[in-house]
Design a protein around this motif. Structure first.
Motif, PDB file in Angstrom:
ATOM      1  N   LEU A 234       0.820  -1.216   0.000  1.00 44.09           N
ATOM      2  CA  LEU A 234       0.000   0.000   0.000  1.00 44.09           C
ATOM      3  C   LEU A 234       0.852   1.263   0.000  1.00 44.09           C
ATOM      4  CD1 LEU A 234      -2.819  -1.201   2.429  1.00 44.09           C
ATOM      5  CD2 LEU A 234      -2.786  -1.228  -0.074  1.00 44.09           C
ATOM      6  N   ASN A 235       1.861   1.263  -0.832  1.00 47.04           N
ATOM      7  CA  ASN A 235       2.704   2.442  -1.043  1.00 47.04           C
ATOM      8  C   ASN A 235       1.865   3.547  -1.692  1.00 47.04           C
ATOM      9  OD1 ASN A 235       4.606   4.255  -2.416  1.00 47.04           O
ATOM     10  ND2 ASN A 235       6.163   2.750  -1.869  1.00 47.04           N
ATOM     11  N   PRO A 236       1.981   4.806  -1.259  1.00 46.74           N
ATOM     12  CA  PRO A 236       1.201   5.894  -1.877  1.00 46.74           C
ATOM     13  C   PRO A 236       1.388   6.014  -3.383  1.00 46.74           C
ATOM     14  CG  PRO A 236       2.224   6.653   0.155  1.00 46.74           C
ATOM     15  CD  PRO A 236       2.769   5.279  -0.109  1.00 46.74           C
ATOM     16  N   LEU A 237       2.467   5.471  -3.917  1.00 53.04           N
ATOM     17  CA  LEU A 237       2.698   5.552  -5.368  1.00 53.04           C
ATOM     18  C   LEU A 237       1.666   4.751  -6.168  1.00 53.04           C
ATOM     19  CD1 LEU A 237       6.600   5.339  -5.573  1.00 53.04           C
ATOM     20  CD2 LEU A 237       5.147   7.339  -5.957  1.00 53.04           C
ATOM     21  N   VAL A 238       0.924   3.862  -5.489  1.00 54.18           N
ATOM     22  CA  VAL A 238      -0.119   3.121  -6.216  1.00 54.18           C
ATOM     23  C   VAL A 238      -1.261   4.040  -6.630  1.00 54.18           C
ATOM     24  CG1 VAL A 238       0.439   0.977  -5.000  1.00 54.18           C
ATOM     25  CG2 VAL A 238      -1.413   2.441  -4.140  1.00 54.18           C
ATOM     26  N   MET A 239      -1.264   5.277  -6.131  1.00 57.90           N
ATOM     27  CA  MET A 239      -2.299   6.237  -6.521  1.00 57.90           C
ATOM     28  C   MET A 239      -1.915   7.018  -7.780  1.00 57.90           C
ATOM     29  SD  MET A 239      -4.807   5.818  -4.580  1.00 57.90           S
ATOM     30  CE  MET A 239      -5.761   7.259  -5.053  1.00 57.90           C
ATOM     31  N   LEU A 240      -0.780   6.689  -8.381  1.00 59.19           N
ATOM     32  CA  LEU A 240      -0.376   7.373  -9.611  1.00 59.19           C
ATOM     33  C   LEU A 240      -1.376   7.204 -10.763  1.00 59.19           C
ATOM     34  CD1 LEU A 240       3.508   6.869  -9.813  1.00 59.19           C
ATOM     35  CD2 LEU A 240       2.255   9.027  -9.555  1.00 59.19           C
ATOM     36  N   PRO A 241      -1.937   6.011 -10.976  1.00 58.47           N
ATOM     37  CA  PRO A 241      -2.889   5.868 -12.094  1.00 58.47           C
ATOM     38  C   PRO A 241      -4.085   6.818 -12.012  1.00 58.47           C
ATOM     39  CG  PRO A 241      -2.131   3.718 -11.384  1.00 58.47           C
ATOM     40  CD  PRO A 241      -1.611   4.692 -10.384  1.00 58.47           C
ATOM     41  N   PRO A 242      -4.831   6.845 -10.870  1.00 56.26           N
ATOM     42  CA  PRO A 242      -5.964   7.792 -10.841  1.00 56.26           C
ATOM     43  C   PRO A 242      -5.525   9.250 -10.888  1.00 56.26           C
ATOM     44  CG  PRO A 242      -5.665   6.761  -8.686  1.00 56.26           C
ATOM     45  CD  PRO A 242      -4.789   6.030  -9.647  1.00 56.26           C
ATOM     46  N   LEU A 243      -4.359   9.549 -10.313  1.00 57.14           N
ATOM     47  CA  LEU A 243      -3.855  10.915 -10.362  1.00 57.14           C
ATOM     48  C   LEU A 243      -3.573  11.328 -11.803  1.00 57.14           C
ATOM     49  CD1 LEU A 243      -2.931  13.422  -8.791  1.00 57.14           C
ATOM     50  CD2 LEU A 243      -0.652  12.386  -8.642  1.00 57.14           C
TER      51      LEU A 243
END
Length: 468
Positions: A234-243
């Motif tokens: 659950l690294n915050p970088l997994v939010m790159l796609p929606p961003l």
């Protein structure tokens, strides 16, 4: 244009269509796709028997399917995006922090607003429901809030955003098919859409009161959090796609390429951060995330998505074209318009007739891509005749099409919502008042004249048919 078949024969076609759709779906509870294809086959058979040429029917079917090609591609892209965003940890990340940060008492209110903002930005209710909506359903399970409440909040927010977003395909279609400026159409929609949203938000705050003093099962929440943490990085970088998707959409990039970027980034992050092979990524894109997390409730949250999950909804789109096109070929639409012209003596009665007509046909066919394309070109001139602005028509289309779609189980949107959120339409619709209040407010405005725009033309074509 004179109707191809007589009025009597067209009435028979309409009765056959209604009996098959409502008898098949409500009566024997057959699958919507099969019912629509069966109804279409019956209509085509009778039309051919009465002298309609197959070439004409085929032309109208292909034309209807042509209007649906972009929505079909979007549906398939959304399915793949759900699957790969599960595998990449993007949606699990949202569920994880949603469980930590959101309180049960305000959860429904926040869920509705989040979905409204998300869809306003991306212009696609399906994408919001399939990503943020799915994540919120997972949070709802953890907070022990009934899923039909959450499904209602997600749908209201997503449909509101879809109606008022200048990026929405349905909004663009409704305005373009009636020759109305896009932003004029959006502004006019606010009359019927905002009151329903406000009432819905108040309802969600009231419902939230019952969860205000409840103690959430902390052991259950902890088990879910631990399972998500154990199965995903659950690294915050997994939010790159929606961003990336939000940034591109804010720059008005086309929807399909944007979703392609979201899918690609999800696949890359799944490979690097979740240590998944290319084959596992491909399986998630095709059939959705399917790995056992060791906890049933988490499996229910994450085992979703994939291109194959959208095939049944795509089939409904094609079935809707097979069902609706021969009704146009037979001349039924022209007969209906002639009846409106014959009996509507005022602008009010004409608008009420158009609202009723489109509501009825949409309820039967279940695809606003079909009904907008069929009725838009022929009804817009009718509004000119009565000295009324065409944006009244484009708003009517959305109130009785885009917004009403979740209420109709066999509609494309209704089927997508039920399949994606895994809640039957009949269970959540009572708690989604915006969906049907748009029609209520539309009727009030027609009766009172409030919120009804006059034509920009100085002299209407028929000065005897004014709204007042």
């Amino acid at each position: 244009m004179q109707p191809v078949l007589s009025t009597k024969k067209n009435i028979i076609l309409m009765v056959v269509a209604i009996v098959i759709v409502f008898g098949g779906i409500a009566g024997i509870k057959a699958p919507s796709t099969i019912v629509l294809i069966t109804g279409g086959a019956a209509i085509i058979f009778l039309s051919l028997l009465w002298g309609i040429k197959w070439e004409d029917i085929e032309r109208d079917i292909l034309r209807s399917i042509g209007h649906m090609m972009i929505p079909i591609l979007i549906l398939l892209a959304v399915g793949m995006m759900i699957g790969v965003w599960m595998l990449s940890g993007t949606i699990p990340f949202l569920v994880y922090y949603g469980l930590i940060l959101l309180k049960p008492s305000i959860f429904l209110f926040v869920a509705c607003l989040v979905c409204a903002i998300m869809t306003l930005m991306n212009g696609n209710s399906w994408a919001t429901i399939g990503t943020v909506g799915v994540a919120l359903m997972g949070v709802s399970m953890g907070l022990e809030i009934p899923l039909y409440y959450t499904a209602a909040a997600v749908v209201v927010g997503a449909i509101f955003g879809d109606k008022v977003s200048p990026l929405s395909d349905s909004t663009i279609l409704a305005s373009s098919i009636t020759d109305v400026e896009l932003m004029d159409h959006v502004k006019h929609l606010l009359y019927t859409t905002v009151p329903g949203l406000v009432i819905s938000l108040i309802l969600y705050l009231i419902i939230g009161f019952q969860f205000n003093n409840e103690t959430v099962d902390s052991e259950n929440i902890s088990a879910i959090l631990n399972s998500l943490n154990d199965n995903f990085n659950l690294n915050p970088l997994v939010m790159l796609p929606p961003l990336a998707v939000l940034i591109l959409i804010s720059r008005r990039a086309p929807a399909l390429p944007v979703y392609g970027v979201g899918i690609f980034l999800g696949a890359v992050i799944g490979a690097f951060f979740q240590d998944r092979s290319i084959m596992e990524v491909a399986e998630a894109l095709s059939d959705g995330y399917s790995y056992d997390t060791g906890l049933d409730i988490v499996n229910q949250i994450v085992q979703q998505g994939g291109l194959s999950s959208m095939l049944s909804t795509v089939a409904i789109l094609i079935a809707a074209a097979i069902f609706g096109a021969p009704l146009q070929t037979s001349g039924l639409i022209d007969i209906m318009l002639n009846k409106i012209k014959q009996f509507a003596k005022t602008g009010r009665s004409m608008m009420a007739s158009c609202l009723t007509l489109h509501t009825g046909f949409f309820t039967i066919i279940g695809s606003y891509y079909v009904t907008y394309a069929v009725f838009g070109p022929v009804l817009k001139n009718l509004y000119d005749d009565y000295g009324l602005h065409r944006k009244n028509l484009s708003r009517t289309f959305e109130d009785t099409g885009t917004a009403l779609a979740p209420l109709v189980p066999w509609s494309v949107t209704g089927a997508f919502i039920a399949n994606t959120l895994q809640v039957p339409n009949g269970e959540f619709i009572l708690y989604a008042p915006m969906i049907y209040l748009g029609i209520v407010f539309a009727v009030i405005y027609i009766m009172t004249g409030f919120g009804i725009a006059k034509s920009d033309q100085q002299i209407p074509r028929n000065t005897s048919k004014q709204i007042s």
